[in-house]
Design a protein around this motif. Structure first.
Motif, PDB file in Angstrom:
ATOM      1  N   TRP A 163      21.334  -9.352  -4.725  1.00 18.95           N
ATOM      2  CA  TRP A 163      20.842  -9.531  -3.371  1.00 18.95           C
ATOM      3  C   TRP A 163      21.466  -8.527  -2.405  1.00 18.95           C
ATOM      4  O   TRP A 163      20.826  -8.092  -1.443  1.00 18.95           O
ATOM      5  CB  TRP A 163      21.105 -10.961  -2.898  1.00 18.95           C
ATOM      6  N   THR A 164      22.699  -8.149  -2.639  1.00 19.56           N
ATOM      7  CA  THR A 164      23.322  -7.122  -1.805  1.00 19.56           C
ATOM      8  C   THR A 164      22.528  -5.823  -1.889  1.00 19.56           C
ATOM      9  O   THR A 164      22.313  -5.135  -0.874  1.00 19.56           O
ATOM     10  CB  THR A 164      24.780  -6.895  -2.245  1.00 19.56           C
ATOM     11  N   ALA A 165      22.064  -5.511  -3.105  1.00 20.56           N
ATOM     12  CA  ALA A 165      21.254  -4.303  -3.286  1.00 20.56           C
ATOM     13  C   ALA A 165      19.885  -4.447  -2.620  1.00 20.56           C
ATOM     14  O   ALA A 165      19.387  -3.516  -1.975  1.00 20.56           O
ATOM     15  CB  ALA A 165      21.106  -4.008  -4.773  1.00 20.56           C
ATOM     16  N   ILE A 166      19.263  -5.617  -2.791  1.00 20.14           N
ATOM     17  CA  ILE A 166      17.948  -5.838  -2.178  1.00 20.14           C
ATOM     18  C   ILE A 166      18.032  -5.687  -0.659  1.00 20.14           C
ATOM     19  O   ILE A 166      17.184  -5.051  -0.023  1.00 20.14           O
ATOM     20  CB  ILE A 166      17.415  -7.245  -2.540  1.00 20.14           C
ATOM     21  N   LEU A 167      19.057  -6.270  -0.087  1.00 25.91           N
ATOM     22  CA  LEU A 167      19.216  -6.276   1.362  1.00 25.91           C
ATOM     23  C   LEU A 167      19.734  -4.953   1.919  1.00 25.91           C
ATOM     24  O   LEU A 167      19.603  -4.680   3.116  1.00 25.91           O
ATOM     25  CB  LEU A 167      20.186  -7.393   1.771  1.00 25.91           C
ATOM     26  N   GLY A 168      20.329  -4.137   1.052  1.00 23.46           N
ATOM     27  CA  GLY A 168      21.007  -2.941   1.537  1.00 23.46           C
ATOM     28  C   GLY A 168      22.211  -3.327   2.383  1.00 23.46           C
ATOM     29  O   GLY A 168      22.547  -2.637   3.358  1.00 23.46           O
ATOM     30  N   LEU A 169      22.862  -4.409   1.996  1.00 19.76           N
ATOM     31  CA  LEU A 169      23.913  -5.001   2.808  1.00 19.76           C
ATOM     32  C   LEU A 169      25.182  -4.168   2.764  1.00 19.76           C
ATOM     33  O   LEU A 169      25.737  -3.915   1.696  1.00 19.76           O
ATOM     34  CB  LEU A 169      24.214  -6.420   2.307  1.00 19.76           C
ATOM     35  N   PRO A 170      25.693  -3.726   3.919  1.00 17.25           N
ATOM     36  CA  PRO A 170      26.941  -2.965   3.924  1.00 17.25           C
ATOM     37  C   PRO A 170      28.141  -3.881   3.708  1.00 17.25           C
ATOM     38  O   PRO A 170      28.057  -5.093   3.877  1.00 17.25           O
ATOM     39  CB  PRO A 170      26.969  -2.347   5.326  1.00 17.25           C
ATOM     40  N   ALA A 171      29.265  -3.307   3.355  1.00 14.79           N
ATOM     41  CA  ALA A 171      30.493  -4.079   3.182  1.00 14.79           C
ATOM     42  C   ALA A 171      30.955  -4.622   4.527  1.00 14.79           C
ATOM     43  O   ALA A 171      30.714  -4.010   5.574  1.00 14.79           O
ATOM     44  CB  ALA A 171      31.579  -3.203   2.571  1.00 14.79           C
ATOM     45  N   PRO A 172      31.626  -5.784   4.536  1.00 13.90           N
ATOM     46  CA  PRO A 172      32.126  -6.334   5.806  1.00 13.90           C
ATOM     47  C   PRO A 172      33.093  -5.372   6.486  1.00 13.90           C
ATOM     48  O   PRO A 172      33.879  -4.675   5.834  1.00 13.90           O
ATOM     49  CB  PRO A 172      32.838  -7.616   5.375  1.00 13.90           C
ATOM     50  N   VAL A 173      33.041  -5.351   7.807  1.00  8.63           N
ATOM     51  CA  VAL A 173      33.950  -4.535   8.606  1.00  8.63           C
ATOM     52  C   VAL A 173      35.238  -5.327   8.820  1.00  8.63           C
ATOM     53  O   VAL A 173      35.202  -6.524   9.097  1.00  8.63           O
ATOM     54  CB  VAL A 173      33.314  -4.167   9.962  1.00  8.63           C
ATOM     55  N   THR A 174      36.378  -4.668   8.685  1.00 13.15           N
ATOM     56  CA  THR A 174      37.662  -5.380   8.780  1.00 13.15           C
ATOM     57  C   THR A 174      38.353  -5.217  10.126  1.00 13.15           C
ATOM     58  O   THR A 174      39.330  -5.907  10.405  1.00 13.15           O
ATOM     59  CB  THR A 174      38.611  -4.898   7.671  1.00 13.15           C
ATOM     60  N   THR A 175      37.868  -4.324  10.963  1.00 11.60           N
ATOM     61  CA  THR A 175      38.492  -4.145  12.287  1.00 11.60           C
ATOM     62  C   THR A 175      38.013  -5.221  13.246  1.00 11.60           C
ATOM     63  O   THR A 175      36.917  -5.783  13.069  1.00 11.60           O
ATOM     64  CB  THR A 175      38.146  -2.763  12.862  1.00 11.60           C
ATOM     65  N   PRO A 176      38.796  -5.554  14.276  1.00 11.14           N
ATOM     66  CA  PRO A 176      38.371  -6.576  15.246  1.00 11.14           C
ATOM     67  C   PRO A 176      37.062  -6.181  15.934  1.00 11.14           C
ATOM     68  O   PRO A 176      36.792  -5.006  16.169  1.00 11.14           O
ATOM     69  CB  PRO A 176      39.532  -6.619  16.245  1.00 11.14           C
ATOM     70  N   ALA A 177      36.251  -7.196  16.246  1.00  9.65           N
ATOM     71  CA  ALA A 177      34.977  -6.949  16.913  1.00  9.65           C
ATOM     72  C   ALA A 177      35.192  -6.788  18.409  1.00  9.65           C
ATOM     73  O   ALA A 177      35.796  -7.649  19.049  1.00  9.65           O
ATOM     74  CB  ALA A 177      34.015  -8.103  16.643  1.00  9.65           C
ATOM     75  N   ALA A 178      34.712  -5.687  18.958  1.00 12.77           N
ATOM     76  CA  ALA A 178      34.792  -5.482  20.407  1.00 12.77           C
ATOM     77  C   ALA A 178      33.769  -6.370  21.096  1.00 12.77           C
ATOM     78  O   ALA A 178      32.666  -6.589  20.591  1.00 12.77           O
ATOM     79  CB  ALA A 178      34.537  -4.019  20.743  1.00 12.77           C
ATOM     80  N   ALA A 179      34.133  -6.900  22.255  1.00 10.12           N
ATOM     81  CA  ALA A 179      33.220  -7.762  23.000  1.00 10.12           C
ATOM     82  C   ALA A 179      33.468  -7.594  24.489  1.00 10.12           C
ATOM     83  O   ALA A 179      34.568  -7.248  24.915  1.00 10.12           O
ATOM     84  CB  ALA A 179      33.418  -9.220  22.598  1.00 10.12           C
TER      85      ALA A 179
END
Length: 587
Positions: free
Chosen positions: A301-317
């Motif tokens: 499913w990762t291949a089907i979705l083209g899903l990138p790896a999770p980002v490990t840096t904090p999310a800016a908001a």
């Protein structure tokens, strides 16, 4: 000095004897924001058997502002602020902690002293409005005629009656109807929408406070408006007094029966166990066999979705707007989901007197307005609707987070947003983009100081149902999920559209279908809501196929389905079942 203490103790004992314990109970109200019928529960509390008398008021304050004098008559001509000032003074005289900040009128919820009843407590204690014959027996109200002002003269001359002059109501309370209106604690809002389904405390602010019960001149005709009204809190009137309430220590609770899950597993005949043509997820073996197989499914499913790896840096908001949708404090944020790309979410916070971290329900949809139940600057604001799931979640005591889909943000319309997806993220599908966005949004949500990171759920309908299934399958931080009318099978809805999966469906390996995604969630709870538009009897095949994995974990009851059989839009019962599921696992 000894005599003073003796008198004080005697007065305290007498007052305590006049307090009536109101057991925990519920009543039904139709929410005018969501149109849902809500079952509002009120915890056990104490309420004075009668309205505060002039004698009681004078003994505490040294004054008597009443127009109609008499020691055993109710005190009247008192403002809301006069009433809470009295409760504080009486509490201090009896060695109890006062409840109110007199500067703001705010209540300290850990107080042990006297206070005014909330709107919900008053309604719970009074019960349904009595029929006319019973009302005449227990209430000192006005006349049914509204044709002449002269009708008031006898009542205005006589005034109030001494408390307990009429028979008590079913709860042992006197004069809940008539004699004088009674101040309640809550701000008044003409739109009826409880801020919580358990112990609501009313709007966050307002101009007027609620009064209940009617007075000795209030008409008994059709203009009575159920004897619920409002006045500015500094108003003094010969028609208004108050009675006392006190909180009780927590103790009573409504425990769910062990068989609660049966309501979520009522598969129709012929659909109880079969999986149809779906590929089996676990035919033989236990957890270890499944974990190896799950790795293969996840990679596929990762291949089907083209899903990138999770980002490990904090999310800016960044905070872009404060909103106040009726009963809740709200903040609209933009979260950077990928470099230079910002997505919108709205956080609604219920009152939280305990200060403890709260569970979260995330509500993904096209835009945030409809889930929040208020115009929040988006593209999709409608009228009052059961789809205001974020608003309903806040009523249930969750920090509710409404989340926007990239299709409403990354272009003029879905086509432009999808074209930009190809330009900026080649190889990623629309649902793959959503999973990546949801991960970053949860990264941000976990930074909020009042969030319980171990109790994060997600509830989505239609597009939001698809978003919920995919996000929960690939993010174990989502501890429970509900998807409504998404079309749980790849052939049940428009997954071939390029903003979802596009032509990746046609190249997927044989046997690929979305029961695999439910299996990836196990043993985390997943509920499917059907309505026979996109999810009907055939959807049970997907639940049954995934249940094999849940059974291997020893949690077969953690996956289920409820079908309301009325079409695409969820019913009140469906929403109630959805929150029953979330409450069971997250609360």
């Amino acid at each position: 000095m000894k005599l003073f203490l003796l008198l004080a103790l005697s007065a305290a004992f007498a007052t305590a004897a006049e307090m009536v314990r109101i057991p925990q109970g519920s009543f039904e109200v139709t929410d005018q924001i969501t149109t849902l019928k809500l079952r509002v529960t009120v915890s056990a509390f104490e309420l004075s058997a009668a309205e505060v008398t002039q004698r009681e008021y004078r003994e505490v304050t040294g004054s008597n502002p009443s127009i109609y004098r008499g020691d055993e008559r109710p005190v009247e001509n008192v403002s809301w602020f006069d009433a809470i000032r009295f409760t504080n003074q009486k509490s201090l005289q009896q060695g109890l902690s006062p409840c109110y900040d007199l500067a703001t009128g705010g209540r300290r919820y850990a107080c042990t002293g006297y206070r005014l009843p909330t709107d919900a407590e008053w309604i719970r204690a009074a019960g349904p409005k009595p029929a006319a014959r019973e009302l005449n027996r227990i209430a000192n109200l006005g006349d049914s005629s509204t044709t002449s002002l002269a009708i008031f003269q006898p009542a205005l001359t006589r005034g109030t009656l001494p408390v307990k002059s009429r028979a008590p109501g079913p709860a042992g309370l006197y004069d809940m109807w008539g004699n004088v209106w009674e101040w309640c604690e809550d701000w008044y809002d003409p739109v009826l929408s409880p801020d919580a389904i358990r112990d609501p405390r009313g709007p966050l602010d307002g101009l007027m406070r609620i009064v209940h019960g009617g007075s000795f001149v209030t008409t008994t005709g059709g203009w009575s408006r159920d004897y619920r009204s409002s006045m500015e809190p500094d108003t003094r009137s010969r028609y208004t007094g108050f009675r006392l309430a006190r909180s009780l220590p927590a103790g009573e609770s409504a425990e769910a029966g062990r068989e609660w899950w049966r309501a979520y597993n009522q598969a129709p005949a012929g659909y109880q166990n079969g999986i149809g043509g779906l590929s089996p997820l676990l035919e033989n073996g236990g957890i270890e066999v499944w974990r190896k197989h799950a790795g293969v499914i996840r990679a596929k499913w990762t291949a089907i979705l083209g899903l990138p790896a999770p980002v490990t840096t904090p999310a800016a908001a960044r905070l872009i707007r404060q909103i106040h949708p009726r009963n809740f404090a709200g903040q609209i944020y933009q979260v950077e989901t990928s470099p230079g790309s910002w997505e919108k979410l709205c956080v609604l916070r219920p009152r939280n007197p305990s200060g403890k971290p709260l569970p979260v329900v995330i509500v993904p949809f096209y835009d945030i307005d409809l889930p929040v139940g208020a115009d929040s600057g988006g593209r999709r604001m409608g009228t009052a609707s059961v789809d205001a799931f974020a608003y309903t979640a806040a009523q249930h005591g969750y920090i509710a987070v409404a989340v926007r889909w990239f299709g409403e943000n990354d272009g003029e319309y879905y086509s432009e947003a999808s074209a930009n997806l190809l330009l900026n993220h080649p190889g990623i599908t629309g649902l793959g983009k959503w999973i990546a966005d949801s991960r970053r949004m949860i990264d941000f949500i976990e930074t909020l100081p009042d969030v319980d990171r171990s109790r994060i759920g997600m509830f989505g309908h239609s597009l939001g149902g698809k978003m919920t299934l995919y996000a929960a399958a690939f993010d174990p931080r989502i501890r429970a999920a509900v998807s409504s009318e998404l079309g749980v099978g790849l052939k049940m809805s428009n997954y071939e559209d390029y903003w979802y999966l596009g032509d990746r469906i046609t190249t997927a390996p044989p046997g690929t279908d979305q029961h695999e995604l439910i299996g990836l969630m196990a043993p985390r709870p997943f509920l499917l809501i059907g309505g026979d538009k996109y999810d009907g009897n055939e959807s049970w095949r997907y639940i049954n196929a995934a249940r094999a994995v849940y059974r291997a974990y020893g949690k077969p009851e953690n996956v289920g389905m409820f079908n309301h059989h009325t079409g695409h839009t969820p019913t009140e019962e469906a929403v109630r079942m959805a929150f029953g599921w979330l409450d069971h696992f997250l609360q």
